[in-house]
Design a protein around this motif. Structure first.
Motif, PDB file in Angstrom:
ATOM      1  N   PRO A  87     -15.487   1.548 -10.746  1.00  0.00           N
ATOM      2  CA  PRO A  87     -14.709   3.457 -10.382  1.00  0.00           C
ATOM      3  C   PRO A  87     -14.324   2.925  -9.930  1.00  0.00           C
ATOM      4  N   SER A  88     -13.363   4.363  -9.166  1.00  0.00           N
ATOM      5  CA  SER A  88     -12.293   4.426  -8.132  1.00  0.00           C
ATOM      6  C   SER A  88     -13.201   4.133  -6.631  1.00  0.00           C
ATOM      7  N   GLY A  89     -12.740   2.896  -5.948  1.00  0.00           N
ATOM      8  CA  GLY A  89     -13.442   2.254  -4.911  1.00  0.00           C
ATOM      9  C   GLY A  89     -14.100   1.053  -4.832  1.00  0.00           C
ATOM     10  N   GLY A 105     -12.846  -2.224  -5.717  1.00  0.00           N
ATOM     11  CA  GLY A 105     -12.517  -3.109  -6.033  1.00  0.00           C
ATOM     12  C   GLY A 105     -11.251  -3.151  -6.399  1.00  0.00           C
ATOM     13  N   LYS A 106     -11.154  -2.423  -7.027  1.00  0.00           N
ATOM     14  CA  LYS A 106     -10.136  -3.815  -8.685  1.00  0.00           C
ATOM     15  C   LYS A 106      -8.958  -3.855  -8.126  1.00  0.00           C
ATOM     16  N   THR A 107      -7.681  -2.917  -7.261  1.00  0.00           N
ATOM     17  CA  THR A 107      -6.827  -2.816  -6.864  1.00  0.00           C
ATOM     18  C   THR A 107      -7.006  -3.882  -5.454  1.00  0.00           C
ATOM     19  N   THR A 108      -7.739  -4.091  -5.077  1.00  0.00           N
ATOM     20  CA  THR A 108      -7.453  -5.572  -3.505  1.00  0.00           C
ATOM     21  C   THR A 108      -8.688  -6.472  -4.525  1.00  0.00           C
ATOM     22  N   HIS A 160     -10.034   2.281 -15.242  1.00  0.00           N
ATOM     23  CA  HIS A 160     -10.980   2.697 -16.269  1.00  0.00           C
ATOM     24  C   HIS A 160     -10.977   3.465 -17.370  1.00  0.00           C
ATOM     25  N   LYS A 164       1.074  -1.011   0.387  1.00  0.00           N
ATOM     26  CA  LYS A 164       0.027  -0.330   0.166  1.00  0.00           C
ATOM     27  C   LYS A 164       0.513   1.340   0.070  1.00  0.00           C
ATOM     28  N   ALA A 169     -14.167  -4.659   1.190  1.00  0.00           N
ATOM     29  CA  ALA A 169     -14.117  -4.084  -0.345  1.00  0.00           C
ATOM     30  C   ALA A 169     -14.740  -5.279  -1.663  1.00  0.00           C
ATOM     31  N   PHE A 223     -15.244  -2.905   6.199  1.00  0.00           N
ATOM     32  CA  PHE A 223     -15.882  -2.488   5.634  1.00  0.00           C
ATOM     33  C   PHE A 223     -15.162  -3.641   4.269  1.00  0.00           C
TER      34      PHE A 223
HETATM   35  N1  ATP Z   1      -6.340  -1.770   4.282  1.00  0.00           N
HETATM   36  C1  ATP Z   1      -7.408  -1.424   3.758  1.00  0.00           C
HETATM   37  N2  ATP Z   1      -7.972  -1.006   4.931  1.00  0.00           N
HETATM   38  C2  ATP Z   1      -9.322  -0.101   5.114  1.00  0.00           C
HETATM   39  N3  ATP Z   1      -9.854   0.103   3.966  1.00  0.00           N
HETATM   40  C3  ATP Z   1      -9.788  -0.033   2.694  1.00  0.00           C
HETATM   41  C4  ATP Z   1      -7.948  -0.555   2.114  1.00  0.00           C
HETATM   42  N4  ATP Z   1      -7.938  -0.719   0.702  1.00  0.00           N
HETATM   43  C5  ATP Z   1      -8.678  -0.702   0.413  1.00  0.00           C
HETATM   44  N5  ATP Z   1      -9.754  -0.567   1.067  1.00  0.00           N
HETATM   45  C6  ATP Z   1     -10.841   0.171   0.555  1.00  0.00           C
HETATM   46  O1  ATP Z   1     -11.469  -1.405  -0.108  1.00  0.00           O
HETATM   47  C7  ATP Z   1     -11.529   0.094  -1.471  1.00  0.00           C
HETATM   48  C8  ATP Z   1     -11.654  -0.831  -2.235  1.00  0.00           C
HETATM   49  O2  ATP Z   1     -10.406  -0.065  -3.193  1.00  0.00           O
HETATM   50  P1  ATP Z   1      -9.329  -0.795  -3.588  1.00  0.00           P
HETATM   51  O3  ATP Z   1      -8.193  -0.037  -3.427  1.00  0.00           O
HETATM   52  O4  ATP Z   1      -9.413  -2.314  -4.482  1.00  0.00           O
HETATM   53  O5  ATP Z   1     -10.272   0.229  -5.562  1.00  0.00           O
HETATM   54  P2  ATP Z   1      -9.963   0.524  -6.933  1.00  0.00           P
HETATM   55  O6  ATP Z   1     -11.318   0.166  -7.831  1.00  0.00           O
HETATM   56  O7  ATP Z   1      -8.303  -0.007  -6.687  1.00  0.00           O
HETATM   57  O8  ATP Z   1      -9.902   2.046  -6.740  1.00  0.00           O
HETATM   58  P3  ATP Z   1      -9.422   3.373  -7.733  1.00  0.00           P
HETATM   59  O9  ATP Z   1      -9.624   3.432  -8.791  1.00  0.00           O
HETATM   60  O10 ATP Z   1      -9.041   4.500  -6.433  1.00  0.00           O
HETATM   61  O11 ATP Z   1      -7.414   2.228  -7.737  1.00  0.00           O
HETATM   62  C9  ATP Z   1     -11.544   1.430  -0.920  1.00  0.00           C
HETATM   63  O12 ATP Z   1     -13.277   2.370  -0.592  1.00  0.00           O
HETATM   64  C10 ATP Z   1     -10.926   1.361  -0.552  1.00  0.00           C
HETATM   65  O13 ATP Z   1     -10.383   2.234   0.287  1.00  0.00           O
END
Ligand code: ATP
Ligand code: MG
Lengths: 426, 230
Positions: B44-46, B48-51, B205, A422, B25, B23
């Motif tokens: 969209p942002s948030g 869950g893609k990166t997760t 995106h 992260k 994700a 939360f």
């Molecule tokens: N370590 C963490 N602790 C708490 N919440 C988290 C953590 N990592 C991610 N999140 C939450 O999980 C959700 C998904 O995050 P993620 O990074 O997967 O989004 P994303 O789709 O990759 O967004 P982006 O397009 O902005 O990169 C978000 O709401 C983020 O705030």
């Protein structure tokens, strides 16, 4: 992999420079402090040995019990026999007879009346025998201020300060007023051969030196000496050797009883020197460890700061598939390299400074002016470089960087992989 | 091969603690990806893609459900096994390139091979091959600060590809690049996918990326919304 790490270290100065400087400075101080303190301690011990205690000393039991008063009424009576015995048993040790005595030096005027007078601490030693190292041992020739060394019996050396106080020149006659072995008054005339200055405040106050045969005559001590002192080959006191010699001497003197029977004293048994001997032995280690601790703390903190900057790099390496443990070990390996480099720099500068201090010395006579102990503090302090000074720096140098890195690197372990990651994304 | 999926998830859930509560994700993702796919997580942002990508890359573990990568269950791997999986089978490409700043282009690309204990000769051959793919053989001695963003990302691609991984996970690889560079690296990756049959999974995106994808998996609030294959 090592080449990879080395490249990183050399190119990223912020990764290596601060720890390198810390180690170099720390090791410089360690090496210098060791040489300096060793120099002071060893000088002190050896000067005390040469003028007073020897490395080992044989006296009678009774004399040993009151050794500070140099009680010549308790002297060794059959000295020539005893010294033969000692030379036979310990052929490597250089044995010498000494008589320490107190008395007055009286300077007469033309009418034979006392012109001036002063208390003296005298040493009678073998000045004339061929092969006697005593004059050399006390560095008499180099300490000479006026006149000459005694060349024949009936001549005496006065310390320069004392002679000025008394107003005597070389060639003048003086009278030693003391007490004989039997306890009656002793008068003995000497001609002043010259004056000496030892560069030691205690000695320079009122020392007189004469050949031991004159003193034996003066104090009625035929074949008697106060002390027989021995010096180890190599020229330095060695506590382990002293231990062995002492044990052997106990066997040699077995069967001799009574208060006139001979005993052996080590240097450490005299003048409260045991503390100094122990300190000299452990000082280097103590210094090394104190600095190691301090450097570890500094490097720990430096490592924490440096580590923050490297979370990104560490995150990628872990993502690429390097194990955390491997990253951690590679950082420790880096610290070993930095530690070795810093130690080499620090040891070189430390040795150079020590060498300067060994060659030129530092005058501390201001501080030793009022010293009154039997331990002799030389006025000129010199460092003494010993073989361990060349390699001992590696212990604090490398250990502290490794400990510092290990402590600061614990964060890598504690942090979850995802968390490191992260931070990388941030 | 198609019947043994490279990636397979079942009701994959990821819950993060958040303040006093938690939360979600990812909320029960069921996904299968076969060898040679060129797919993207879009949302969209948030969303869950990166997760999801991090879990599939064994950098994080699921809270619930299953994530199988090349038959290995991510949640059950030890740190050591996870590192081995990443080292041998997975290539990462990041939005911010994440190159080792003090090391040269050549050394950056060589690094994964050092971990894999390749011999110096093999390393040289593979590194030069990978740099040829991305067209950077003339910059091997440069360091990242001396390169443009597009060049940096090409180095990152070479670094991901040099060990010929089974899967490449690319999180917003074009986010910092202009259109020309974006198309350039996307073409490179599409070509690798064609020729080496490497499975690609993007998170994006960016419409430019979406245009190259053969399969689009739309995420919304931690769930799969749509799954479209061309
Ligand atoms: N370590 C963490 N602790 C708490 N919440 C988290 C953590 N990592 C991610 N999140 C939450 O999980 C959700 C998904 O995050 P993620 O990074 O997967 O989004 P994303 O789709 O990759 O967004 P982006 O397009 O902005 O990169 C978000 O709401 C983020 O705030
Ligand atoms: Mg993201």
């Amino acid at each position: 992999m090592i080449r990879f790490l080395l490249k990183g270290l050399i190119r990223d100065k912020s990764r290596s420079l601060l720890p390198l400087i810390v180690v170099a400075i720390g090791v410089t101080l360690v090496v210098f402090a060791r040489g300096y303190i060793n120099g002071i301690m060893v000088d002190m011990i050896e000067q005390t040995a040469r003028f007073n205690t020897g490395h080992v000393k044989v006296t009678t039991k009774a004399y040993a019990d009151n050794i500070n008063q140099a009680p010549n009424d308790l002297a060794i009576l059959d000295a020539s026999n005893l010294i033969l015995k000692l030379e036979d048993t310990f052929p490597d040790i250089d044995w010498a007879c000494r008589i320490k005595f107190g008395g007055l030096i009286d300077v007469p005027d033309e009418q034979g009346e006392t012109k001036s007078q002063g208390p003296a601490m005298g040493i009678g030693l073998d000045l004339f025998s061929t092969g006697s190292k005593e004059a050399l041992r006390l560095n008499l020739a180099k300490s000479l201020v006026r006149g000459n060394l005694p060349t024949k019996e009936g001549e005496i050396l006065l310390s320069e300060d004392f002679s000025q106080k008394l107003g005597v020149n070389s060639g003048d006659m003086v009278t030693l007023i003391g007490s004989t072995m039997g306890g009656s008054m002793a008068f003995y005339n000497f001609s002043v051969a010259g004056t000496v200055r030892f560069g030691n405040t205690g000695l320079d106050r009122g020392t007189v030196i004469a050949d031991i045969r004159d003193i034996q005559l003066a104090l009625d001590m035929t074949d008697a000496v106060g002390e027989i002192i021995g010096f180890f080959p190599g020229g330095y006191y060695n506590d382990e050797l002293a231990e062995i010699v002492m044990a052997k001497s106990e066997k040699l003197f077995v069967g001799e009883t009574g208060e006139y029977s001979p005993v052996m004293l080590r240097l450490r048994d005299q003048e409260g020197l045991s503390l100094y001997v122990d300190l000299t032995k452990s000082m280097g280690t103590i210094i090394t460890f104190i600095f190691m601790l301090a450097m570890s703390l500094v490097l720990w903190n430096a490592g924490l700061l440096g580590g923050l900057r490297r979370y990104g790099e560490i995150g990628v390496r872990i993502a690429i598939g390097e194990e955390k443990g491997h990253v951690y070990r590679s950082m420790v390996l880096e610290s070993v390299m930095v530690g070795v480099a810093g130690t080499i720099i620090g040891t070189s500068t430390g040795l150079f400074l020590s060498w300067l201090m060994q060659t030129y010395g530092l005058d501390i006579s201001e501080f030793t002016k009022n010293a009154t102990t039997g331990i002799m503090m030389p006025n000129l302090v010199r460092s003494r470089i010993t073989p361990p000074d060349f390699y001992i720096g590696f212990i604090p140098g490398v250990v502290s960087t490794v400990i510092g890195t290990m402590l600061s690197g614990i964060g890598i372990y504690k942090r979850k992989t995802a968390q490191l990651f992260k931070e990388l994304e941030a | 091969m198609e019947n043994i999926p490279v990636i397979k998830t079942e009701r994959l859930t990821k819950i993060f603690p958040m303040g006093k509560g938690e939360f979600s994700a990812l909320k029960g993702i069921d996904l299968k990806l076969g060898t040679g796919e060129f797919a993207g997580l879009i949302g969209p942002s948030g969303s869950g893609k990166t997760t999801l990508l991090n879990i599939l890359g064994s950098l994080d573990s699921p809270s619930d459900g299953k994530a199988l990568v090349l038959g290995q269950s991510i949640g059950k791997l030890t740190a050591k096994e996870a590192a081995k999986l990443r080292k041998e089978k997975i290539g990462f490409i990041f939005q911010s390139y994440n190159l080792l700043q003090v090391h040269t282009v050549y050394e950056n690309v060589e690094f994964p091979l050092l971990l894999l204990n390749y011999s110096a000769n093999e390393r040289k051959k593979l590194v030069m091959g990978a740099l040829e793919w991305v067209g950077l053989t003339d910059k091997i001695k440069q360091k990242p600060p001396q390169l443009s963003g597009g060049e940096c990302q090409r180095v990152a691609i070479a670094r991901a590809m040099v060990k010929t991984p089974s899967i490449v996970l690319a999180d917003e690889p074009t986010a910092n690049l202009d259109a020309v560079n974006s198309h350039n690296i996307l073409q490179t990756m599409a070509r690798m996918n064609e020729e080496l049959k490497t499975t690609f999974l993007f998170a994006t995106h960016d419409d430019k990326v979406i245009g190259y994808l053969k399969r689009k998996i739309y995420l919304k609030d931690g769930m799969i919304d749509k799954d479209v294959t061309n």
